[in-house]
Structures are given as C-alpha cells and as structure tokens.
Enzyme design. Structure first.
Site, PDB file in Angstrom:
ATOM      1  N   LYS A  93      -4.086   0.173   3.572  1.00 51.07           N
ATOM      2  CA  LYS A  93      -3.635   1.112   2.504  1.00 51.07           C
ATOM      3  C   LYS A  93      -4.598   0.944   1.682  1.00 51.07           C
ATOM      4  O   LYS A  93      -4.778   0.157   0.967  1.00 51.07           O
ATOM      5  CB  LYS A  93      -2.179   0.063   2.256  1.00 51.07           C
ATOM      6  CG  LYS A  93      -1.306   1.010   1.088  1.00 51.07           C
ATOM      7  CD  LYS A  93      -0.085   0.261   0.673  1.00 51.07           C
ATOM      8  CE  LYS A  93       0.544   1.029  -0.259  1.00 51.07           C
ATOM      9  NZ  LYS A  93      -0.031   1.921  -1.361  1.00 51.07           N
ATOM     10  N   PHE A 146      -3.836   9.997   6.631  1.00 51.13           N
ATOM     11  CA  PHE A 146      -3.026   9.005   7.339  1.00 51.13           C
ATOM     12  C   PHE A 146      -1.746   9.853   8.078  1.00 51.13           C
ATOM     13  O   PHE A 146      -1.134   9.158   8.832  1.00 51.13           O
ATOM     14  CB  PHE A 146      -2.427   7.997   6.397  1.00 51.13           C
ATOM     15  CG  PHE A 146      -1.986   8.469   5.271  1.00 51.13           C
ATOM     16  CD1 PHE A 146      -0.412   8.680   5.379  1.00 51.13           C
ATOM     17  CD2 PHE A 146      -2.267   8.330   4.149  1.00 51.13           C
ATOM     18  CE1 PHE A 146       0.179   9.462   4.106  1.00 51.13           C
ATOM     19  CE2 PHE A 146      -1.809   8.453   2.908  1.00 51.13           C
ATOM     20  CZ  PHE A 146      -0.564   8.982   2.965  1.00 51.13           C
ATOM     21  N   ARG A 205      11.877   7.606   2.807  1.00 49.16           N
ATOM     22  CA  ARG A 205      11.779   6.236   3.131  1.00 49.16           C
ATOM     23  C   ARG A 205      12.256   6.034   4.557  1.00 49.16           C
ATOM     24  O   ARG A 205      13.516   6.545   4.915  1.00 49.16           O
ATOM     25  CB  ARG A 205      12.116   5.195   2.119  1.00 49.16           C
ATOM     26  CG  ARG A 205      11.266   5.442   0.873  1.00 49.16           C
ATOM     27  CD  ARG A 205      11.663   4.205  -0.008  1.00 49.16           C
ATOM     28  NE  ARG A 205      11.250   4.445  -1.439  1.00 49.16           N
ATOM     29  CZ  ARG A 205       9.912   4.427  -1.881  1.00 49.16           C
ATOM     30  NH1 ARG A 205       8.993   4.118  -0.771  1.00 49.16           N
ATOM     31  NH2 ARG A 205       9.223   4.722  -2.921  1.00 49.16           N
ATOM     32  N   LYS A 231       4.886  -0.947   4.139  1.00 49.82           N
ATOM     33  CA  LYS A 231       3.518  -1.481   3.660  1.00 49.82           C
ATOM     34  C   LYS A 231       3.698  -3.113   3.416  1.00 49.82           C
ATOM     35  O   LYS A 231       4.770  -3.486   3.323  1.00 49.82           O
ATOM     36  CB  LYS A 231       3.352  -0.908   2.356  1.00 49.82           C
ATOM     37  CG  LYS A 231       4.606  -1.280   1.059  1.00 49.82           C
ATOM     38  CD  LYS A 231       4.292  -0.555  -0.337  1.00 49.82           C
ATOM     39  CE  LYS A 231       5.631  -0.443  -0.959  1.00 49.82           C
ATOM     40  NZ  LYS A 231       5.470   0.322  -2.049  1.00 49.82           N
TER      41      LYS A 231
END
Length: 181
Positions: free
Chosen positions: A32, A103, A173, A179
């Site tokens: 990340k 990504f 989401r 994460k």
C-alpha cells in the site's frame, strides 16, 4: 483553441480494513503506497475528488485511452514532497521524479490480473515512461501475509493491500479489497 476538460468526481474502488478472521489465502497482495491517489480517465489525470492535476504533457505521453487507477508516488517517506509537487497550479519539472503506480485498470473484464494484463499488453506496444504496475503476489498463508507486512513496515511502508483475484471490478467498499496495517 484551449479547452478545459470537464472534471467530475470519479467513482473508485475503496478499501475496507482487513480482519484477521478472514481467510485470504490465494488472494493477491501488494504494498500500500503512501502517495497521492490519481485516476486517469483516458484523457486527464485527476485526484480522487475530481480535481485535475496540472501535469506536464510529457508525463502522460503514451498513457492509454482507457482508465487507470493508482498512486502518484516518489518513494517511501516522501509523501509531503509528493504533495508539494502534484498540488502546484502549473505543470513543472518536479513531475520527473514521480511515477504513476497502477493497482487497478477500471471497467475492464475479468479478475484483477486479467485487468492488469490489459495495461501490460498496452505497454509492450506503447511504453509510457512514468507508468508502473504495482507488483501483485499470491498469498500462500496467513504467515506469508504477516511476514510480508513486517517486511514492508520495516522498510518504512504503509502496509499491504489484499484483493480477491477473481473479483470483478467494482466501485465503493467491498470485502474483496482490504488494507492491512
């Protein structure tokens, strides 16, 4: 004639927090990055809020006509410097130090690797100097995930992102994109 491109807030993939009770074996993990989220709509690079970046034309030279999602990134421990470069009102040579780390390739068919392969194939024909694809690695086990998290944190990274490789592209989401910090 100079014309201003329309901007509106892009609808993007957002991450949920990882829960240690969720089995993510076989999923993909990547670092990340602590950069500035950027969305390429096929013509223009903009912030997650839809504000166009004053990016030099040479930076986006050879960018594809399809969408990209990623981070504008200088490197670990360089978030403030990244912000100072990308938030200026006029394009400048500071962008030469930045890379656009991808990504996601939004609105393409298939799972994550198939979508990323669309960009990989494009780049074999049209290399773009400032585009990078963030490496994805398959998670072998919870131990494998945790050892990679420790490695990234020890290097000064922010954490990991884990994603279900078979999940189709979606906005908002989801428990398919997490994460890990």
């Amino acid at each position: 004639p100079i014309h201003k491109l329309q901007s509106s807030k892009p609808e993007l993939l957002l991450l949920k927090n990882y829960d240690i009770n969720q089995d993510v074996s076989g999923w993909l993990m990547s670092e990340k990055l602590d950069g500035i989220r950027a969305y390429w709509n096929g013509r223009q690079l903009m912030s997650r809020n839809g504000k166009p970046f004053a990016v030099p034309a040479w930076f986006t030279e050879n960018f594809p006509s399809f969408e990209l999602d990623g981070e504008l990134w200088l490197g670990r421990h360089k978030f403030e410097k990244t912000v100072s470069i990308v938030n200026r009102q006029a394009s400048h040579n500071g962008w030469r130090d930045i890379t656009y780390q991808i990504f996601e390739v939004p609105n393409q068919a298939g799972g994550l690797l198939e979508r990323i392969n669309v960009l990989k194939l494009y780049l074999t024909h049209f290399p773009a100097a400032y585009l990078r694809i963030i490496e994805q690695a398959e998670i072998q086990s919870e131990t494998h995930l945790q050892s990679n998290l420790k490695r990234v944190l020890a290097l000064g990274g922010e954490g990991l992102v884990v994603r279900n490789p078979s999940s189709l592209y979606h906005v908002g989401r989801s428990k398919q994109a997490l994460k890990v910090k």
